[in-house]
Design a protein around this motif. Sequence first.
Motif, mmCIF file in Angstrom:
data_model
loop_
_atom_site.group_PDB
_atom_site.id
_atom_site.type_symbol
_atom_site.label_atom_id
_atom_site.label_comp_id
_atom_site.label_asym_id
_atom_site.label_seq_id
_atom_site.Cartn_x
_atom_site.Cartn_y
_atom_site.Cartn_z
ATOM 1 N N ILE A 96 8.323 -10.391 26.101
ATOM 2 C CA ILE A 96 9.568 -10.123 25.393
ATOM 3 C C ILE A 96 9.611 -10.907 24.171
ATOM 4 O O ILE A 96 10.708 -11.003 23.539
ATOM 5 C CB ILE A 96 10.640 -10.108 26.144
ATOM 6 C CG1 ILE A 96 10.918 -11.600 26.767
ATOM 7 C CG2 ILE A 96 10.888 -9.199 27.508
ATOM 8 C CD1 ILE A 96 12.408 -11.921 27.245
ATOM 9 N N LEU A 137 11.576 -8.699 21.224
ATOM 10 C CA LEU A 137 12.013 -7.592 21.761
ATOM 11 C C LEU A 137 13.073 -6.958 21.176
ATOM 12 O O LEU A 137 13.783 -7.486 20.345
ATOM 13 C CB LEU A 137 12.638 -8.043 23.388
ATOM 14 C CG LEU A 137 13.915 -8.679 23.173
ATOM 15 C CD1 LEU A 137 14.363 -8.986 24.854
ATOM 16 C CD2 LEU A 137 13.985 -10.027 22.557
ATOM 17 N N VAL A 183 12.224 -2.787 25.198
ATOM 18 C CA VAL A 183 12.367 -3.094 26.575
ATOM 19 C C VAL A 183 12.641 -1.553 27.479
ATOM 20 O O VAL A 183 12.134 -1.586 28.620
ATOM 21 C CB VAL A 183 13.719 -3.662 26.762
ATOM 22 C CG1 VAL A 183 14.178 -3.977 28.603
ATOM 23 C CG2 VAL A 183 13.577 -5.171 26.196
ATOM 24 N N MET A 220 18.023 -9.209 29.140
ATOM 25 C CA MET A 220 16.636 -7.939 29.152
ATOM 26 C C MET A 220 15.853 -8.558 30.325
ATOM 27 O O MET A 220 15.109 -7.766 30.917
ATOM 28 C CB MET A 220 16.066 -8.067 27.688
ATOM 29 C CG MET A 220 17.010 -7.660 26.878
ATOM 30 S SD MET A 220 17.470 -5.754 27.381
ATOM 31 C CE MET A 220 19.057 -5.654 27.365
ATOM 32 N N SER A 221 15.603 -10.073 30.207
ATOM 33 C CA SER A 221 14.293 -10.608 31.411
ATOM 34 C C SER A 221 14.926 -10.026 32.602
ATOM 35 O O SER A 221 14.305 -9.598 33.575
ATOM 36 C CB SER A 221 14.531 -12.045 31.415
ATOM 37 O OG SER A 221 14.028 -12.407 30.340
ATOM 38 N N ILE A 261 14.460 -6.159 33.151
ATOM 39 C CA ILE A 261 13.120 -5.971 33.736
ATOM 40 C C ILE A 261 12.926 -6.262 35.090
ATOM 41 O O ILE A 261 12.114 -5.553 36.055
ATOM 42 C CB ILE A 261 12.108 -6.580 32.618
ATOM 43 C CG1 ILE A 261 12.255 -5.916 31.127
ATOM 44 C CG2 ILE A 261 10.695 -6.593 32.890
ATOM 45 C CD1 ILE A 261 11.742 -6.863 30.171
#
Length: 264
Positions: free
Chosen positions: A61, A64, A69, A102-103, A106
Amino acid sequence: MFQLVNEVREKNPLIHNMTNVVVTHFTANGLLAIGASPVMAYAKEEAADMARISGALVLNIGTLSETEVESMILAGKAANEQRIPVVFDPVGAGATPFRTEMSRKILNEVKISIIRGNAAEVAAITGEKWEIKGVDAGSGDGSIVELANKAAHLFGCTVVITGKEDVITDGGRTHIVENGHELLTKVTGTGCLLSSVIAAYTALEQDSVKAAATAVSAYGIAAEKAAATTAYKGPGSFQIEFLDQLSKISKEDEVYAKIKTTKE
Ligand code: ATP
Ligand code: TZP
Ligand code: MG
Ligand code: MG
């Protein structure tokens, strides 16, 4: 263990990298050097199809966007359906709320085989405190072995935390790798390339702890050899020699491996 280094050269696995704009070229060259076959594909129209025909998928990322994403999640789910291993590099997680969020997205939506990051990034996704400056780890006072263990249990995968010493654990078995050279910290993308190299090894070895430990050690040995002849010149010469050394690494180099096993 290093038999795998030769196998990657012989079998030439296709590695799908959804990575950042800083390291794309270096990653492709590094994968070619170890004998893997790199491909980068980002569009939502093709990301899943590319993942399905690859030996492993890398989600990184580093630069990103929300759209990227979304593509990563499509590719990750396609890889999961075919039991293709997925390596996640949470570059800069903790530096901004967006990266951390966002991590987590995912990690919630894709079954990850291996997470590879610096201590600050792994701390951020695990909910622990660690100093971070942009994409670089700052200092923290916790134990990186404990941190890696916690993350491995939380996400149910193998975790690799890199730095001066590298920790590889699935929460059961733990290896500490002492190969490497400080010059790796003066070349951008050496962490990102390592995540992709780990992916190439895990494409051929189902034991992700073994694949990651072999990759991390072989990578560190290539850096040590490169530094031996270029350190006096600086990071530019080191970067070129490092690629050359990656292209020569083989099972015979296992004699240089510094891998401590703390838990079997
Ligand atoms: P950061 O952004 O914090 O530098 P990164 O994602 O670039 O993190 P690193 O932790 O720098 O990743 O790891 C990349 C490679 O550099 C690994 O092979 C690691 O073992 C090696 N490395 C990092 N720091 C050192 C050091 N001080 N001495 C020797 N090798 C190191
Ligand atoms: N900024 C966003 S991604 C990136 C930078 C500098 C590259 C980070 O590479 P690495 O391997 O984590 O040092
Ligand atoms: Mg680094
Ligand atoms: Mg990094």
